[in-house]
Design a protein around this motif. Structure first.
Motif, PDB file in Angstrom:
ATOM      1  N   MET A 267       0.751  -0.997   0.126  1.00 53.38           N
ATOM      2  CA  MET A 267      -0.092  -0.044  -0.015  1.00 53.38           C
ATOM      3  C   MET A 267       1.028   1.291   0.067  1.00 53.38           C
ATOM      4  SD  MET A 267      -2.877  -1.591   0.090  1.00 53.38           S
ATOM      5  CE  MET A 267      -4.185  -0.514   0.127  1.00 53.38           C
ATOM      6  N   VAL A 268       0.884   1.902  -0.956  1.00 56.97           N
ATOM      7  CA  VAL A 268       1.354   3.372  -1.088  1.00 56.97           C
ATOM      8  C   VAL A 268       0.953   4.273  -0.084  1.00 56.97           C
ATOM      9  CG1 VAL A 268       1.895   5.313  -2.652  1.00 56.97           C
ATOM     10  CG2 VAL A 268       2.177   2.995  -3.578  1.00 56.97           C
ATOM     11  N   SER A 269      -0.360   4.122   0.372  1.00 57.16           N
ATOM     12  CA  SER A 269      -0.795   5.205   1.340  1.00 57.16           C
ATOM     13  C   SER A 269      -0.137   5.058   2.552  1.00 57.16           C
ATOM     14  CB  SER A 269      -2.443   4.766   1.402  1.00 57.16           C
ATOM     15  OG  SER A 269      -2.606   3.395   1.951  1.00 57.16           O
ATOM     16  N   ASN A 270       0.264   3.792   2.906  1.00 61.04           N
ATOM     17  CA  ASN A 270       1.115   3.510   4.201  1.00 61.04           C
ATOM     18  C   ASN A 270       2.566   4.014   4.111  1.00 61.04           C
ATOM     19  OD1 ASN A 270       1.116   2.201   6.963  1.00 61.04           O
ATOM     20  ND2 ASN A 270       2.577   0.811   6.009  1.00 61.04           N
ATOM     21  N   LYS A 271       2.877   4.475   2.910  1.00 62.52           N
ATOM     22  CA  LYS A 271       4.258   4.951   2.887  1.00 62.52           C
ATOM     23  C   LYS A 271       4.374   6.644   3.146  1.00 62.52           C
ATOM     24  CE  LYS A 271       5.591   1.616  -0.698  1.00 62.52           C
ATOM     25  NZ  LYS A 271       6.300   0.840   0.358  1.00 62.52           N
ATOM     26  N   ILE A 272       3.297   7.412   2.949  1.00 62.48           N
ATOM     27  CA  ILE A 272       3.244   8.815   3.025  1.00 62.48           C
ATOM     28  C   ILE A 272       3.514   9.305   4.337  1.00 62.48           C
ATOM     29  CG2 ILE A 272       1.525  10.506   2.513  1.00 62.48           C
ATOM     30  CD1 ILE A 272      -0.107   8.811   0.550  1.00 62.48           C
ATOM     31  N   SER A 273       3.049   8.885   5.318  1.00 65.04           N
ATOM     32  CA  SER A 273       3.247   9.421   6.697  1.00 65.04           C
ATOM     33  C   SER A 273       4.795   9.280   7.041  1.00 65.04           C
ATOM     34  CB  SER A 273       2.383   8.792   7.745  1.00 65.04           C
ATOM     35  OG  SER A 273       2.381   7.468   7.736  1.00 65.04           O
ATOM     36  N   VAL A 290      -3.712  -3.604 -11.726  1.00 65.09           N
ATOM     37  CA  VAL A 290      -4.584  -4.679 -11.673  1.00 65.09           C
ATOM     38  C   VAL A 290      -3.603  -6.175 -11.671  1.00 65.09           C
ATOM     39  CG1 VAL A 290      -6.405  -6.091 -12.347  1.00 65.09           C
ATOM     40  CG2 VAL A 290      -6.703  -3.583 -12.237  1.00 65.09           C
ATOM     41  N   ARG A 291      -3.241  -6.693 -10.653  1.00 65.04           N
ATOM     42  CA  ARG A 291      -2.209  -7.935 -10.777  1.00 65.04           C
ATOM     43  C   ARG A 291      -0.708  -7.375 -11.320  1.00 65.04           C
ATOM     44  NH1 ARG A 291      -5.216 -12.252  -9.405  1.00 65.04           N
ATOM     45  NH2 ARG A 291      -7.423 -12.256  -9.981  1.00 65.04           N
ATOM     46  N   TRP A 292      -0.731  -6.371 -12.084  1.00 62.60           N
ATOM     47  CA  TRP A 292       0.572  -5.931 -12.220  1.00 62.60           C
ATOM     48  C   TRP A 292       0.607  -4.435 -12.651  1.00 62.60           C
ATOM     49  CZ3 TRP A 292       1.756  -4.367 -17.623  1.00 62.60           C
ATOM     50  CH2 TRP A 292       0.833  -4.442 -18.446  1.00 62.60           C
ATOM     51  N   ASP A 293       1.678  -3.705 -13.104  1.00 57.39           N
ATOM     52  CA  ASP A 293       1.678  -2.308 -13.230  1.00 57.39           C
ATOM     53  C   ASP A 293       0.681  -2.245 -14.507  1.00 57.39           C
ATOM     54  OD1 ASP A 293       2.117   0.355 -13.373  1.00 57.39           O
ATOM     55  OD2 ASP A 293       4.160   0.164 -14.488  1.00 57.39           O
ATOM     56  N   SER A 294      -0.373  -2.363 -14.440  1.00 55.48           N
ATOM     57  CA  SER A 294      -1.405  -2.296 -15.607  1.00 55.48           C
ATOM     58  C   SER A 294      -1.935  -0.754 -15.945  1.00 55.48           C
ATOM     59  CB  SER A 294      -2.347  -3.339 -15.784  1.00 55.48           C
ATOM     60  OG  SER A 294      -2.990  -3.229 -14.571  1.00 55.48           O
ATOM     61  N   ASP A 295      -1.915   0.174 -14.844  1.00 57.55           N
ATOM     62  CA  ASP A 295      -2.114   1.546 -15.074  1.00 57.55           C
ATOM     63  C   ASP A 295      -3.585   1.555 -15.567  1.00 57.55           C
ATOM     64  OD1 ASP A 295       0.128   2.865 -14.448  1.00 57.55           O
ATOM     65  OD2 ASP A 295       1.049   2.059 -16.192  1.00 57.55           O
ATOM     66  N   HIS A 296      -4.814   0.948 -14.750  1.00 56.27           N
ATOM     67  CA  HIS A 296      -6.177   1.188 -15.099  1.00 56.27           C
ATOM     68  C   HIS A 296      -6.424   2.443 -14.549  1.00 56.27           C
ATOM     69  CE1 HIS A 296      -5.661  -3.354 -15.591  1.00 56.27           C
ATOM     70  NE2 HIS A 296      -6.841  -3.193 -15.876  1.00 56.27           N
ATOM     71  N   VAL A 297      -7.844   2.825 -15.395  1.00 54.38           N
ATOM     72  CA  VAL A 297      -8.217   4.064 -14.996  1.00 54.38           C
ATOM     73  C   VAL A 297      -8.369   4.163 -13.277  1.00 54.38           C
ATOM     74  CG1 VAL A 297     -10.210   5.868 -15.121  1.00 54.38           C
ATOM     75  CG2 VAL A 297      -9.248   4.355 -17.116  1.00 54.38           C
ATOM     76  N   VAL A 298      -8.275   5.387 -12.747  1.00 54.50           N
ATOM     77  CA  VAL A 298      -8.398   5.372 -11.283  1.00 54.50           C
ATOM     78  C   VAL A 298      -9.796   5.266 -10.905  1.00 54.50           C
ATOM     79  CG1 VAL A 298      -8.028   6.874  -9.217  1.00 54.50           C
ATOM     80  CG2 VAL A 298      -6.136   6.988 -10.914  1.00 54.50           C
ATOM     81  N   THR A 299     -10.037   4.481  -9.968  1.00 57.44           N
ATOM     82  CA  THR A 299     -11.406   4.167  -9.439  1.00 57.44           C
ATOM     83  C   THR A 299     -11.531   4.794  -8.077  1.00 57.44           C
ATOM     84  OG1 THR A 299     -11.140   2.056  -8.668  1.00 57.44           O
ATOM     85  CG2 THR A 299     -12.088   2.369 -11.039  1.00 57.44           C
ATOM     86  N   PHE A 300     -12.899   4.877  -7.486  1.00 57.37           N
ATOM     87  CA  PHE A 300     -12.885   5.555  -5.910  1.00 57.37           C
ATOM     88  C   PHE A 300     -13.119   4.369  -5.116  1.00 57.37           C
ATOM     89  CE2 PHE A 300     -15.949   7.546  -2.705  1.00 57.37           C
ATOM     90  CZ  PHE A 300     -15.200   8.461  -2.317  1.00 57.37           C
ATOM     91  N   ASP A 301     -11.676   3.568  -5.034  1.00 57.87           N
ATOM     92  CA  ASP A 301     -11.518   2.426  -4.189  1.00 57.87           C
ATOM     93  C   ASP A 301     -11.037   2.750  -2.825  1.00 57.87           C
ATOM     94  OD1 ASP A 301      -9.022   2.958  -4.765  1.00 57.87           O
ATOM     95  OD2 ASP A 301      -8.891   1.286  -6.250  1.00 57.87           O
ATOM     96  N   ASP A 302     -10.803   1.612  -2.140  1.00 59.36           N
ATOM     97  CA  ASP A 302     -10.326   1.767  -0.802  1.00 59.36           C
ATOM     98  C   ASP A 302      -8.890   2.440  -0.883  1.00 59.36           C
ATOM     99  OD1 ASP A 302     -12.648   0.561   0.254  1.00 59.36           O
ATOM    100  OD2 ASP A 302     -11.668  -1.294   0.567  1.00 59.36           O
ATOM    101  N   GLU A 303      -7.946   2.040  -1.498  1.00 59.46           N
ATOM    102  CA  GLU A 303      -6.394   2.616  -1.654  1.00 59.46           C
ATOM    103  C   GLU A 303      -6.754   4.122  -2.018  1.00 59.46           C
ATOM    104  OE1 GLU A 303      -2.199   2.974  -1.514  1.00 59.46           O
ATOM    105  OE2 GLU A 303      -3.822   2.159  -0.214  1.00 59.46           O
ATOM    106  N   LEU A 304      -7.358   4.432  -3.098  1.00 59.17           N
ATOM    107  CA  LEU A 304      -7.177   5.781  -3.504  1.00 59.17           C
ATOM    108  C   LEU A 304      -8.005   6.740  -1.936  1.00 59.17           C
ATOM    109  CD1 LEU A 304      -7.058   7.803  -5.709  1.00 59.17           C
ATOM    110  CD2 LEU A 304      -9.524   7.673  -6.206  1.00 59.17           C
ATOM    111  N   ARG A 305      -9.123   6.212  -1.586  1.00 56.20           N
ATOM    112  CA  ARG A 305      -9.626   6.914  -0.335  1.00 56.20           C
ATOM    113  C   ARG A 305      -8.608   7.171   0.815  1.00 56.20           C
ATOM    114  NH1 ARG A 305     -14.110   3.963  -1.519  1.00 56.20           N
ATOM    115  NH2 ARG A 305     -14.039   2.849   0.479  1.00 56.20           N
ATOM    116  N   ILE A 307      -5.272   7.183   0.446  1.00 58.74           N
ATOM    117  CA  ILE A 307      -4.057   7.938  -0.059  1.00 58.74           C
ATOM    118  C   ILE A 307      -4.617   9.363   0.258  1.00 58.74           C
ATOM    119  CG2 ILE A 307      -3.174   8.700  -2.011  1.00 58.74           C
ATOM    120  CD1 ILE A 307      -2.875   6.048  -3.284  1.00 58.74           C
ATOM    121  N   ALA A 308      -5.764   9.795  -0.055  1.00 61.14           N
ATOM    122  CA  ALA A 308      -6.196  11.093   0.200  1.00 61.14           C
ATOM    123  C   ALA A 308      -6.406  11.288   1.729  1.00 61.14           C
ATOM    124  CB  ALA A 308      -7.807  11.240  -0.410  1.00 61.14           C
ATOM    125  N   LEU A 309      -6.813  10.362   2.520  1.00 65.92           N
ATOM    126  CA  LEU A 309      -7.042  10.510   3.892  1.00 65.92           C
ATOM    127  C   LEU A 309      -5.511  10.898   4.244  1.00 65.92           C
ATOM    128  CD1 LEU A 309      -9.406   7.738   4.703  1.00 65.92           C
ATOM    129  CD2 LEU A 309      -9.696  10.136   5.315  1.00 65.92           C
TER     130      LEU A 309
END
Length: 426
Positions: A267-273, A290-305, A307-309
């Motif tokens: 989790m990149v979010s865990n690295k920020i602080s 998605v399974r690898w560095d596939s660069d899918h369109v950003v969705t409003f998922d748990d990790e995005l939230r 990161i923002a938090l």
């Protein structure tokens, strides 16, 4: 019930916890997202002698209407910007230079090759960020650039990176906002290396030479971007997270974290602080692996939230420079920009509407029951009504109404573009 009534009722729900919605709007309006231009043309660029996509990068799909000229790409970006609330930035790669038909190799690019981008950015009121392009080139075909054992090839890429920093400085001076110039390289090995230290030493020496070139830091900010693995570099990447984190700290550069460049469960979010304690600023490329560095369109998922938090609750909205990095050719490209950027902004607004003071206090007091309960309950607070009001105030469509605008654009612009391509072929 009207949108305004929905908003007023939702606002009262948040006010019960002392959350000032108007203040959240004001804070969000000051957070620019750096929107990557390469979603619009599948990372093709406009070089005269264009090479096939390489460097472990894959774009799948063949949705009609891809931008094939700088004018078309800027037109598509304008459409996306008109559907995204707030003022933002555009992130360019070196391959988007405009040389008017002249074959200019990458070590020879100049600010003049980006004058039209600067003129356009001034009209749009957006800042520009930049990236040297160290892939999709004959001198990168073996997967090595700044760490290459051949000194001539290393020098070519060093010169390219120096030229890119000069272009970044030009952007910052012309537009009155510093340009983030970020270096990412594909260097690595497909199978287990017999020597990891030597390639990393060469990369360090190359970076040292690049950053010795004088650049005004008021106009250009340097960043380096790590990666865990890529296609063709599954066993070893020279520029790992540990390498670049150490290099950035020692040399006062920004360490850029790409959310698709780590292990799928990391989790990149865990690295920020952790990194904020030792770095004045950080940079992000937000993607969705998605399974690898596939660069899918950003969705409003748990990790995005999350990161923002982490950005918001640590008062780091001015310390973390947020950019996007995804590319999907299986859907409408303007829609991809719109979905991904609006989701990044939604996540930031969601984070701005959380009772962080109370949540932190619960944790400090060991009241983990209240902490968990409140975190879960706020997931279903009437956030959507607040987001709709923010869009309305920024004169962009609310809810899914933006999709109608994209469909109109597809019918009147993108479909005609595709028809012209087919007529030129025949």
């Amino acid at each position: 019930m009207s949108t305004e009534k929905h908003f007023n009722l939702a606002k009262k729900e948040y006010e019960r916890w002392g959350i000032d919605v108007e203040e959240a709007f004001e804070r969000l309006s000051k957070i620019p997202i750096s929107i990557h231009c390469w979603q619009g043309d599948d990372i093709g660029g406009f070089e005269v002698n264009k090479s096939d996509l390489s460097g472990g990068i894959e774009v799948t799909g063949n949705y009609p209407g891809k931008a094939t000229t700088p004018e078309e790409l800027r037109m598509d970006l304008e459409k996306a910007l008109s559907l995204i609330p707030g003022k933002h930035r555009i992130n360019l790669h070196a391959i988007y230079a405009e040389t008017d038909g002249e074959a200019v190799d990458r070590n020879q690019i100049k600010p003049k090759h980006f004058e039209r981008w600067v003129q356009w950015a001034k009209k749009q009121g957006v800042g520009l960020d930049f990236n040297p392009t160290l892939f999709s080139h004959e001198k990168a075909n073996d997967g090595l650039t700044l760490a290459h054992p051949n000194p001539d090839i290393r020098k070519f890429w060093i010169d390219h990176c120096i030229a890119s920093r000069e272009i970044g400085e030009y952007f910052g001076r012309e537009l009155g906002t510093p340009c983030l110039t970020n270096i990412w390289i594909p260097d690595g090995y497909k199978d287990t290396p017999s020597d990891r230290l030597t390639p990393r030493r060469r990369l360090k020496e190359s970076l040292d030479t690049i950053f010795e070139a004088p650049i005004d830091e008021n106009y250009n900010i340097d960043a380096v971007e790590s990666k865990l693995f890529g296609i063709g570099s599954e066993a070893f990447v020279v520029g790992s997270h540990e390498f670049y984190l150490s290099y950035a700290l020692k040399n006062r550069k920004l360490c850029l974290l790409d959310t698709g460049h780590f292990h799928p469960t990391e989790m990149v979010s865990n690295k920020i602080s952790a990194m904020l304690l030792f770095n004045d600023k950080l940079a992000l490329h937000v993607s969705r692996p998605v399974r690898w560095d596939s660069d899918h369109v950003v969705t409003f998922d748990d990790e995005l939230r999350e990161i923002a938090l982490e950005i918001v609750r640590n008062d780091a909205t001015e310390k973390v420079m947020i950019g996007l990095d995804f590319f999907d050719a299986s859907i409408n490209r303007v829609a991809a920009w719109t979905i991904g950027t609006r989701n990044m902004l939604k996540a930031l607004l969601y984070a701005l509407l959380m009772p962080h003071v109370q949540l932190k206090q619960y944790q400090e007091n060991g009241d983990f029951t209240r902490r968990l309960a409140l975190l879960e309950e706020f997931k279903t607070y009437p956030f959507g009504a607040i987001w709709d009001e923010y869009c309305k105030r920024n004169n962009v469509p609310i809810k899914e109404q933006w999709l109608e605008k994209v469909e109109e654009y597809e019918a009147t612009v993108l479909s005609n573009r595709e028809a012209k391509i087919h007529s030129d072929v025949h």
